[in-house]
Design an enzyme around this catalytic site. Structure first.
Site, mmCIF file in Angstrom:
data_model
loop_
_atom_site.group_PDB
_atom_site.id
_atom_site.type_symbol
_atom_site.label_atom_id
_atom_site.label_comp_id
_atom_site.label_asym_id
_atom_site.label_seq_id
_atom_site.Cartn_x
_atom_site.Cartn_y
_atom_site.Cartn_z
ATOM 1 C CG HIS A 75 -1.966 -0.848 1.361
ATOM 2 N ND1 HIS A 75 -2.738 -1.151 0.283
ATOM 3 C CD2 HIS A 75 -2.502 -1.515 2.407
ATOM 4 C CE1 HIS A 75 -3.691 -1.978 0.666
ATOM 5 N NE2 HIS A 75 -3.572 -2.227 1.943
ATOM 6 C CD GLU A 127 -3.524 2.653 -3.466
ATOM 7 O OE1 GLU A 127 -3.949 1.489 -3.484
ATOM 8 O OE2 GLU A 127 -3.671 3.453 -4.406
ATOM 9 C CB THR A 165 -3.998 0.853 -7.137
ATOM 10 O OG1 THR A 165 -4.159 0.382 -5.804
ATOM 11 C CG2 THR A 165 -2.730 1.640 -7.277
ATOM 12 C CB CYS A 193 -3.648 -1.656 -10.047
ATOM 13 S SG CYS A 193 -2.997 -3.275 -10.224
HETATM 14 FE FE1 F3S Z 1 -0.113 -3.320 -6.713
HETATM 15 FE FE2 F3S Z 1 -2.264 -3.555 -8.070
HETATM 16 FE FE3 F3S Z 1 -1.763 -5.221 -6.210
HETATM 17 S S1 F3S Z 1 -1.437 -1.704 -7.286
HETATM 18 S S2 F3S Z 1 -0.597 -4.089 -4.734
HETATM 19 S S3 F3S Z 1 -0.592 -4.980 -8.074
HETATM 20 S S4 F3S Z 1 -3.754 -4.432 -6.703
#
Ligand code: F3S
Length: 282
Positions: A75, A127, A165, A193
């Site tokens: 995070h 985060e 994310t 993400c």
């Molecule tokens: Fe990183 Fe995406 Fe996991 S930002 S911690 S890969 S949910």
């Protein structure tokens, strides 16, 4: 009866990397502390505790620490936590996910250039709290359309919008649109993400076909809760469990497809246990 597990079920890249770093330090015989729990999953935290890993729950606990290696979880944390670690001379390993690091970099650069930072996300989420700690002037966190509509800039300020994310992409777009309609000078960085998007899409697709869905993850894991909501909207018979012990499964004979998915902090071991249990017992 078929049992299908979504491809991206379980640890995302960032969490996997962070957990591996903790185990690596344990293997090296270090006294390990994690700043916050490394994954939102009780089973993971318990297993690490058994290996001697201690979770630091607050900044105050970190302040009192005098020895050991501190792991910063995926995070990420505010810049001042790095300063504190350095001022105390503590060894630390930065397991901040590179996708979160990207947010830190953007907000740091853009706020230094004079832009007001807007973080689309859940206020109070670790985060988001970490990202807030990299701006020159205080960031504003926006979570709802109402908050976006109520927001006004002072003295012709320019904006930079980033996202948590794990935020829902559709909601992010809707909120960004509200800002754009106001005609402000805005830079938008979609920092959602892919791991989240992918796992949500796969879960939705599987749930739409499945007779029964099982979603595995910690009760405090926001991405697992989102997966549950998505699956539930496609498949009425959706179970939300943390471990195999929680599963009180009843499958009528008519069931042809059982789908399984899991949040980003669920270890493979638990997914496999659940999968094997369903395959063997039904
Ligand atoms: Fe990183 Fe995406 Fe996991 S930002 S911690 S890969 S949910």
């Amino acid at each position: 009866m078929e049992v299908v597990v979504t491809k991206s079920a379980g640890f995302c890249f960032g969490v996997k990397r962070a957990v591996e770093q903790v185990y690596e330090q344990v293997r090296q015989g270090k006294r390990v502390y994690t700043y916050g729990s490394i994954a939102h999953n009780e089973a993971v935290v318990k297993e690490l505790e058994e290996q001697g890993v201690t979770v630091l729950e607050s900044r105050e606990e970190l302040e009192k620490l005098t020895e050991g290696t501190v792991i910063i979880r995926a995070h990420g944390v505010a810049e001042e936590i790095y300063k504190l670690l350095e001022a105390k001379g503590l060894a630390y390993i930065d397991a901040t996910c590179p996708f979160v690091k990207r947010i830190h970099r953007i907000v740091q650069e853009q706020s230094a250039l004079g832009r007001q930072i807007i973080i689309i996300g859940n206020n109070g989420h670790p985060e988001v709290e970490g990202a807030k700690g990299w701006t020159k002037t205080p960031a504003v966190v926006i979570e709802t359309p109402q908050q976006a509509r109520d927001f006004t800039v002072k003295n012709g300020e320019k904006l930079c919008i980033v996202s948590q994310t794990t935020f829902n992409y559709k909601k992010f777009q809707d909120l960004v649109e509200i800002f754009q309609e106001k005609g402000y000078d805005i830079i938008v960085a979609n920092t959602i993400c892919n791991a989240t998007e992918n796992s949500q899409r796969e879960a939705r697709e599987l749930a739409a076909q499945a007779d029964v869905m099982i979603v595995i993850g910690g009760t405090h894991s926001s991405n697992t809760r989102k997966l549950y909501e998505i699956c539930r909207s496609e498949c009425e018979s959706t179970y939300y469990i943390q471990t195999l012990e929680d599963l009180k499964l009843e499958l009528p004979n008519s069931v042809e497809l059982v789908g399984i998915t899991a949040g980003a902090s669920t270890p493979n071991k638990i997914i496999e246990e659940v999968q094997n249990y369903v395959r063997i017992n039904f």
